[in-house]
Design an enzyme around this catalytic site. Structure first.
Site, mmCIF file in Angstrom:
data_model
loop_
_atom_site.group_PDB
_atom_site.id
_atom_site.type_symbol
_atom_site.label_atom_id
_atom_site.label_comp_id
_atom_site.label_asym_id
_atom_site.label_seq_id
_atom_site.Cartn_x
_atom_site.Cartn_y
_atom_site.Cartn_z
ATOM 1 C CG HIS A 224 -2.213 0.816 0.635
ATOM 2 N ND1 HIS A 224 -2.239 1.321 0.642
ATOM 3 C CD2 HIS A 224 -2.336 1.379 2.067
ATOM 4 C CE1 HIS A 224 -3.160 3.251 0.786
ATOM 5 N NE2 HIS A 224 -3.554 2.082 1.793
ATOM 6 C CG HIS A 264 -3.369 2.991 -9.233
ATOM 7 N ND1 HIS A 264 -4.425 2.634 -8.871
ATOM 8 C CD2 HIS A 264 -2.683 3.265 -8.301
ATOM 9 C CE1 HIS A 264 -4.834 3.372 -7.669
ATOM 10 N NE2 HIS A 264 -3.368 4.223 -7.328
ATOM 11 C CG ASP A 319 3.145 5.650 -4.953
ATOM 12 O OD1 ASP A 319 2.920 5.926 -4.012
ATOM 13 O OD2 ASP A 319 2.602 4.622 -5.382
#
Length: 382
Positions: A224, A264, A319
């Protein structure tokens, strides 16, 4: 009642929400109807919090007392600071230290005896948690490097103040704006694992300290919250290898390694947050070392255009660029996930409050697949 098994609750609707919406095919994210691009480029993190918690963007007259209240609640008790010092000396993980700090905050909560159904009190408690997390995190990092904590700055917003407490120096405008923008981008994202965890805890009418602590625990898992750290570690590995980034990626993919920051659970195209952070990374690169931006942009172009990952629904997520942005801001790599929590706490609190307003205990069920007819044997005969 359906007996269809949905591992990971994939596609299962458990609540209705007015907080955030994701269109994974269009690459669109909104907070309460506002496009994330507009919020990130036109508001502050404090405004985003106000929007999530109150349902609308504040006027100047509404924002000032709200921001002042956050500023006035930044101080943490000395007992918490002493604990952060001990945890730093014990080489504790930053996320574990943050979990401990938030749990300790409740011991000094002035409204600890508030009725759990008093959502106004819950919101005030959540505001205190949000204000104190940056102070505790910065203190922990200062202790780790053998320095004393820096007191909160009376004139800086939440984002700039965190960077100030972390380094002891006021950040320049580009750094402050970049970090503020990063906090907005991470503030909410539907019913992800940590948000859902907070909601489950909140559905029991546990206090908001318990709900936020649970969110931190869920976010600490590598599936996560840790991808931004993984991205930066890969970028450093590439830099230290002395290989051309494309040669390194080719070699890594041939070995079956996954490149972090790509793909994702929701987005099938490039994450809109990644687009914004890419712009900020480029701005930071123009002011200093462009190495990290050059590597990330080169890898993205190669994987998306040469390898065609976008055609397979695999594109850069938030990210992929947040890791290098944080590194360019001088933030230690293992602090990236705690910073994620520092931002996402706004969304956790908002979802808990929204759910508790029309609360029903979250209680799913599991399909039993064990034995049905075990013959019992007394202990002395086994």
């Amino acid at each position: 009642m359906s007996d269809d098994l949905k591992k990971g609750l994939e596609g299962v609707l458990v609540a209705e929400s007015e907080l955030s919406s994701i269109d994974g095919d269009a690459g669109r994210l909104i907070y309460r109807g506002y496009a994330i691009e507009e919020l990130a480029r036109g508001t502050s993190y404090e405004e985003a919090l106000y929007l999530l918690w109150n349902g609308y963007l504040p006027t100047e007259d509404e924002l000032e007392p709200f921001a002042d209240a956050l500023m006035n609640e930044r101080e943490v008790d000395d007992t918490v600071l002493e604990t952060m010092e001990k945890l730093a000396a014990a080489d504790e993980r930053p996320m574990a230290a943050l979990r401990t700090a938030v749990s300790m905050f409740s011991a000094f909560e002035p409204e600890s005896d508030a009725d759990p159904e008093d959502l106004d009190a819950t919101l005030r408690q959540g505001r205190r948690i949000t204000a104190k997390i940056p102070t505790a995190l910065a203190a922990f990092e200062r202790y780790r490097i053998g320095e004393e904590p820096v007191d909160p700055h009376p004139d800086l917003g939440l984002a700039a103040n965190f960077l100030y407490m972390l380094t002891g120096e006021e950040p320049d405008d580009v750094a402050a704006e970049t970090f503020d923008q990063a906090l907005i981008l991470h503030a909410d994202h539907g019913l992800n694992a940590s948000t859902f965890t907070s909601m489950v805890i909140g559905s029991t009418m546990a206090d908001i300290y318990s709900a936020v602590t649970g969110g931190i625990c869920a976010l600490s898992g590598p599936l996560h919250g840790g991808a931004n750290q993984d991205v930066m570690e890969v970028l450093m590995e590439i830099d230290e290898s002395n290989l051309d980034p494309l040669d390194w990626v080719e070699q890594a993919t041939d070995e079956g390694r996954r490149i972090p920051g790509f793909g994702h659970r929701v987005y099938n195209v490039k994450d809109p947050r990644a687009k914004i952070l890419q712009e900020r990374s480029e701005e930071l690169a123009a002011e200093g070392d462009s190495k990290w931006y050059d590597i990330t942009s080169t890898i993205e172009e190669y994987l998306t255009e040469e390898k065609g990952l976008v055609d397979k629904g695999i594109a850069p997520n938030v990210d992929f660029y947040s890791g290098s942005v944080y590194y360019q801001l001088g933030i230690p790599i293992d602090m990236y996930t705690p910073i994620f929590a520092m931002s996402r706490v706004g969304g956790w609190i908002a979802h808990v409050l929204e759910y508790q307003d029309d609360n029903r205990l979250i209680r799913p069920r599991a399909r039993y697949v064990g034995s049905e007819d075990q013959g019992f044997v007394p202990l002395e005969e086994r």
